[in-house]
Design an enzyme around this catalytic site. Structure first.
Site, PDB file in Angstrom:
ATOM      1  CG  HIS A 113      -2.588  -0.038 -15.923  1.00 45.58           C
ATOM      2  ND1 HIS A 113      -1.734  -0.658 -16.017  1.00 45.58           N
ATOM      3  CD2 HIS A 113      -3.118   0.795 -16.791  1.00 45.58           C
ATOM      4  CE1 HIS A 113      -0.509   0.509 -16.319  1.00 45.58           C
ATOM      5  NE2 HIS A 113      -1.244   1.560 -16.543  1.00 45.58           N
ATOM      6  CG  PHE A 114      -6.529   3.668 -14.060  1.00 45.17           C
ATOM      7  CD1 PHE A 114      -7.375   3.318 -14.984  1.00 45.17           C
ATOM      8  CD2 PHE A 114      -6.777   3.948 -12.524  1.00 45.17           C
ATOM      9  CE1 PHE A 114      -8.582   3.832 -14.486  1.00 45.17           C
ATOM     10  CE2 PHE A 114      -8.140   3.903 -12.601  1.00 45.17           C
ATOM     11  CZ  PHE A 114      -9.575   3.522 -13.191  1.00 45.17           C
ATOM     12  CG  HIS A 115      -6.920   2.242  -8.663  1.00 49.50           C
ATOM     13  ND1 HIS A 115      -8.372   2.006  -9.461  1.00 49.50           N
ATOM     14  CD2 HIS A 115      -8.440   2.546  -7.183  1.00 49.50           C
ATOM     15  CE1 HIS A 115      -9.161   2.522  -9.039  1.00 49.50           C
ATOM     16  NE2 HIS A 115      -8.828   3.406  -8.004  1.00 49.50           N
ATOM     17  CG  HIS A 118      -0.844   8.103 -22.160  1.00 53.73           C
ATOM     18  ND1 HIS A 118      -1.192   6.851 -21.745  1.00 53.73           N
ATOM     19  CD2 HIS A 118       0.157   8.162 -22.144  1.00 53.73           C
ATOM     20  CE1 HIS A 118      -0.784   6.704 -20.920  1.00 53.73           C
ATOM     21  NE2 HIS A 118       0.766   7.308 -21.234  1.00 53.73           N
ATOM     22  NE  ARG A 165     -13.121   1.688 -16.049  1.00 54.12           N
ATOM     23  CZ  ARG A 165     -12.593   1.774 -16.340  1.00 54.12           C
ATOM     24  NH1 ARG A 165     -11.853   2.447 -18.042  1.00 54.12           N
ATOM     25  NH2 ARG A 165     -12.033   3.357 -15.447  1.00 54.12           N
ATOM     26  NE  ARG A 166     -16.030   4.580 -16.239  1.00 55.03           N
ATOM     27  CZ  ARG A 166     -14.613   5.694 -16.490  1.00 55.03           C
ATOM     28  NH1 ARG A 166     -15.338   5.792 -17.719  1.00 55.03           N
ATOM     29  NH2 ARG A 166     -14.080   6.155 -16.161  1.00 55.03           N
ATOM     30  CE1 TYR A 216       2.492   9.056 -19.701  1.00 54.98           C
ATOM     31  CE2 TYR A 216       4.483   8.821 -18.540  1.00 54.98           C
ATOM     32  CZ  TYR A 216       3.342   8.210 -19.462  1.00 54.98           C
ATOM     33  OH  TYR A 216       3.540   6.475 -20.154  1.00 54.98           O
TER      34      TYR A 216
END
Lengths: 179, 285, 561
Positions: C386-388, C235, C449-450, C239
């Site tokens: 989300h992370f894209h 995580h 996913r994946r 950041y």
């Protein structure tokens, strides 16, 4: 004069920070409420099982896999996740009944979800993964492996067959099969 | 204005001690972080478990232990029990002890046994002349060890192999396995196989079939790509032997594949695909 | 808010026809071009991956190729683009914000070559097929040791960078006693300090568990421990990635808009809150794992809620800063200032687009944080979307804006026109929204996913097909944008680009900091709090693997498939 506007800015920032704190509290409050009233927890179960000798074990021996109703009426489904298949490939569960699903892996990390439900857990070798749920909708649900486990990951799928409670008929040994 | 030295006095004319500027920060930061941790811990370990434990019929101490993670189970649910008896399909489990047996095996002793016992059926150099008897040269040692052990324990049955295996000691199973496995290595590439004129067979071998939930054969059988340690190498093996094994898995005659890995696969292949895949892996053109 | 009195923004310096005199010019450019090259290749692979997963037939489609591509894409985007960009931009900030030469310049170059060697080692391993373990490389699946050594070299290079950043700030403070460190550098060093804490997790995992397993020194591995150590990094690393974007929000966007930063203190506080709360929250990536108790997952969820605070504060502060600029330009009424902003400037446009994506991506993050809802989305396409959106969208669009802002200083040339820059930013925004919004939807439908290939003959999966195709279209738009980005920067290296301004200035605050507590000018106190938080949040969760060791799993070494 500068001091005055500096205070104004600080007050505006603090008002906004208070609003942020309220948002955070509301979210946390909802989570605590769900935990307390609906027993919603993440799937934690610090129960060890040796992955290297998994098929030699009692609980996860081939003949004990799938759904079984215990003598106390508790419905427990045991599933093996392995490269690159589930065993059993189809399990049957009764609707509107508390069901405990238990998973173990003899090799690498897998993961499962059941589409349309909140059943979701990683299967980590060394542990028995456990999910407690109640299935509401009947029908055949897809249970894919959702954590990359190797080149055959894309074909690793199983079926969870949810039947109305009156159609759930375990045999004399308590086991219920997909049929 | 950025970059100018700060005033030495505050607006009231008193000198500024940097520590007095810092103290409120230390206090507020400490309070904030401390509160978050204490409130979080109280909720996590005491408050929530105390509300959840009734559903599971637990006392507070057990619920607390489950919430911390020192005992198994969820604070909110009964833990299932199992009285099932073990009935394994194979006695071989790849614990470090068994891996050590293989690591410490003696290939020369294995060569002696192979010459005396195995070569009459499996060929002088481990290459079998009979199409329905498998070649062993270059086969994965773990795979040979497991099959020998399974013959010995009865997990797998064959009129010739069962008595042969039962007369060998466990360390000799490993010695023979390591002797034959000496030349085993990653797949030699597509030269020895992959020569099927039928793209759907090649696809089954390299891609699998999502509709039938079939992983590709290569995803396990290309050495090291995946699958259990006992996964055998298929490349160059007699196609008749391969087909016979798939058929045996399919009709349940052979049952020593742990967790039905091969039985489930063989059951969704039709007989014609089984023959074609076997030929693909031997490298028949 | 409307009655704040201040000086108008200073007029820009007159154009001077001279080459860049920046000491770190070549160093920064080297880092950024490596980052951009990895990014461009990864974008091409990304489109192929989406094509392969769609109902359409993709060329060279095999599981081996797919997972090779996903590993390459993930490692390039998550480790190479980010680390090299952050290092290069950090060197740039150190010289321009502190207005002094970078200390240990030769060491910085050594770190660059070391990290680049690591990249090449990892890249070749992945291409060979012996490292199809994805960028998360969860044991017991184990790749060739060269893959891991390559990553370790990149991390060591970044540690050297961290040390240089800290040394630069300390050197400046010695020369300017009692003064506030310029905000851009304060943020950069906060990031460096946080990065040192962050990498402890994955470095421990690699050095003590994964590399010995890959070398064959051990045959079994404690899987729960390795996943936990990786979560420590997983995580906080996001950041690490977003710090430059937030530095741009606070120190570049207000100036580009023609205004001032509403509150310098809030900027410092934001960076400090990220340093504190991005680390003790990694367990929220393990909500669905059995090896951690409900109690510790809950504590880390509380801390995750706190890490949403600096983002929410930033939204307010930057909006207020832009409002200053908007009202100065004549904007009236409640929202008139928005229309009055100079949206023709790439930095301003990027900030606005970033905030739109932050709304969606950040909202998704709040959902992920709530473990009840997390159970609906874990390991589905929702997570990928989300992370894209939040990283590929909000963070990376600001990387573009930063590059456009600093390239003139790096090259001594200026962009002839901002139109291709704006076009590239709009295409990225549109592509990202078109790609990720349907992806969120299919994730909620249960798409996991994946996956290299879906069975579109199944009616449930067939229903996802149109959305997958829509995402693919978004991905193609992103690829066009990525190539345009490379082209735009490349034009400034060509001889015919007009020469221009060689200075670089950061935004001024409405109230520039005068005297400032040590707490807002350094990290000594905050490191103590980080240690306390990590001990509380990760102490027992890691210790439990030693106090009560679980059974270990056999190492699965993958070789070329």
């Amino acid at each position: 004069m500068h001091g005055a506007t500096e205070k104004k800015i600080l007050k505006a920032e603090l008002r906004w920070a208070a609003l942020v704190a309220i948002i955070v509290f509301v979210i946390m409050g909802a989570i605590v409420f769900a935990a307390v009233s609906m027993h919603i927890n993440p799937p934690s179960n610090r129960e060890y099982i040796d992955p290297q000798t998994l098929h030699l074990s009692g609980e996860f021996t081939e003949g004990n896999l799938g759904t079984r109703t215990g003598p106390d009426g508790q419905v427990t489904t045991r599933i093996i996740t392995t490269q690159f298949a589930f065993l059993p490939q189809c399990v049957v569960v009764p609707a509107d009944t508390p069901v405990t699903l238990r998973f173990a892996s003899p090799d690498v990390i897998h993961g499962i979800l059941v589409t349309g439900t909140n059943v979701n857990t990683m299967v980590v070798p060394g542990y028995v993964s456990q999910v407690h749920t109640v299935f509401r909708r009947t029908g055949d649900l897809l249970m894919p492996c959702h954590e990359y486990c190797g080149l055959g990951h894309s074909q690793m799928l199983a079926t969870v067959r949810v039947v109305p409670p009156d159609q759930f008929r375990p045999g004399p040994d308590g086991r219920a099969l997909c049929g | 204005m950025a970059g100018a030295p700060p005033p030495a006095d505050d607006q009231l004319g008193d000198p500024i001690d940097p520590r007095t500027l810092d103290r409120p920060w230390r206090i507020w930061a400490g309070l904030g972080i401390g509160t978050a941790l204490v409130v979080g811990a109280l909720l996590a370990f005491l408050v929530i478990p105390s509300f959840q434990r009734e559903n599971a019929g637990l006392d507070m101490w057990t619920a607390f232990c489950r919430a911390v993670g020192i005992t198994e189970g969820s604070p909110a649910y009964r833990q299932p029990v199992s009285d099932a008896k073990a009935a394994p399909v194979s006695q071989v489990a790849w614990s470090p002890e068994v891996l050590t047996i293989l690591n410490q095996a003696e290939p020369d002793q294995g060569a002696r046994i192979a010459a005396a016992v195995c070569s009459s059926c499996h060929g002088q150099d481990g290459v079998s002349a009979t199409p329905d008897l498998p070649s062993l040269a270059g086969q994965s040692a773990a795979s040979i060890y497991k099959q020998l052990h399974d013959y010995r324990s009865g997990a797998r049955a064959h009129p010739l192999m069962t008595p042969v295996a039962q007369q060998l000691l466990i360390p000799d199973l490993a010695n023979v396995a390591v002797f034959y496995g000496r030349d085993a290595g990653p797949s030699m590439g597509l030269g020895a196989r992959g020569q099927s004129a039928r793209p759907e067979i090649v696809r089954l071998a390299t891609e699998g079939d999502s509709a039938r939930r079939l992983p590709s054969c290569n995803s396990c059988h290309v050495n090291g790509a995946g699958g259990p340690i006992e996964t055998p190498i298929l490349t160059g093996q007699h196609h008749q032997y391969l087909a016979n094994q798939l058929l045996a898995f399919k009709n349940g005659e052979r049952r020593n594949d742990v967790y039905q890995r091969m039985r489930n696969i063989a059951r969704v292949l039709n007989d014609e695909e089984i023959q074609a895949l076997a030929e693909y892996y031997q490298g028949v053109r | 808010m409307a009655s704040v009195a201040f000086d108008p923004a200073p007029a820009p310096a007159p154009a001077r026809a001279e080459r860049s005199t920046l000491g770190v010019g070549r160093l920064t450019l080297a880092h950024l071009w490596v980052a951009i090259a990895a990014f461009a290749v990864a974008c091409v692979l990304g489109v192929w991956q989406m094509w392969a997963r769609s109902p359409l037939e993709a060329p060279a489609h095999s599981a081996a190729n797919y997972f090779r591509a996903v590993t390459f894409h993930g490692v390039s985007m998550a480790y190479v683009l980010t680390t090299f960009f952050i290092m290069g931009f950090g060197y740039f900030v150190a010289e321009t914000a502190l207005k002094r030469p970078l200390p240990a310049g030769r060491l910085a170059w050594a770190a660059f070559w070391l990290a680049l060697a690591g990249v090449l080692m990892a890249a070749l391993s992945i291409l060979s097929g012996s490292a199809s373990v994805l960028y998360t490389f969860y044991p017991p699946m184990t790749a060739t040791v060269w893959f891991y050594i390559g990553l370790v070299l990149v991390v060591i290079g970044s540690w050297i960078w961290s040390g240089i950043m800290i040394a630069a700030m300390m050197g400046w403070k010695r020369a300017h006693p009692g003064e506030a460190v310029p905000l851009a550098m304060f943020g950069t060093v906060a990031n460096a300090v946080m990065w040192l804490w962050t990498t402890l997790g994955v470095a421990t995992e690699l050095l003590f568990q994964v590399i010995p397993a890959a070398l064959g020194w051990v045959d079994t591995i404690d899987v729960g421990l390795s996943r936990t150590l990786f979560s420590w990094t997983l995580h906080a690393i996001v950041y690490f990635w977003l710090f430059p974007s937030y530095i741009a929000f606070y120190t570049l966007a207000p100036r580009a808009a023609g205004g001032r930063l509403y509150s310098d203190t809030m900027g410092r506080l934001t960076f400090i809150l990220f340093l504190l709360y991005s680390l003790p929250v990694g367990l929220h990536h393990l909500f669905m794992d059995p090896e951690h108790s409900t109690g510790f997952k809950f504590i880390q969820m509380v801390l995750t809620a706190l890490v949403s605070v600096p983002t929410l504060l930033t939204i307010f502060t930057i909006a207020a800063s832009l409002e200053i600029a908007g009202r100065m330009r004549g904007g009236t009424g409640l929202f008139g200032w928005i229309r009055a902003l100079p949206w023709d400037r790439p930095m301003v446009l990027a900030t606005g687009l970033a905030f739109v994506m932050l709304f969606f991506g950040g909202g998704g993050g709040l959902i992920n944080m709530s473990y009840g809802m997390n159970a609906m989305v874990h390991n589905t396409s929702w997570v990928t979307a989300h992370f894209h959106l939040i990283f590929g969208g909000t963070v990376v669009i600001m990387y573009f804006a930063i590059a456009y802002a600093i390239w003139p200083t790096l090259t001594g040339r200026v962009f002839a026109s901002a139109r291709p820059l704006r076009l590239q930013l709009w295409l990225w925004f549109i592509g990202m929204m078109v790609m990720t919004l349907p992806w969120h939807y299919t994730g909620l439908q249960g798409q996991w996913r994946r996956v290299a290939a879906f069975d579109y003959s199944d009616p449930m999966i067939a229903a996802w097909g149109p959305w997958v195709l829509l995402s693919l279209a978004g991905g193609v738009i992103l690829l066009v944008s990525a190539l345009l980005f490379v082209w735009n920067l490349f034009t400034l290296h060509r001889a015919r680009a007009p020469r221009g301004v060689a200075t670089f200035d950061y935004a001024a605050a409405v109230h520039p900091p005068g005297r400032i507590p040590r707490a807002l000018n350094g990290f000594a106190m905050w490191n103590v709090f980080v240690a306390i938080l990590m001990a509380a949040a990760y102490g027992y969760p890691i210790a439990q693997f030693f106090i009560d060791p679980p059974p270990q799993a056999v190492v699965h070494r993958t070789v070329a498939g």
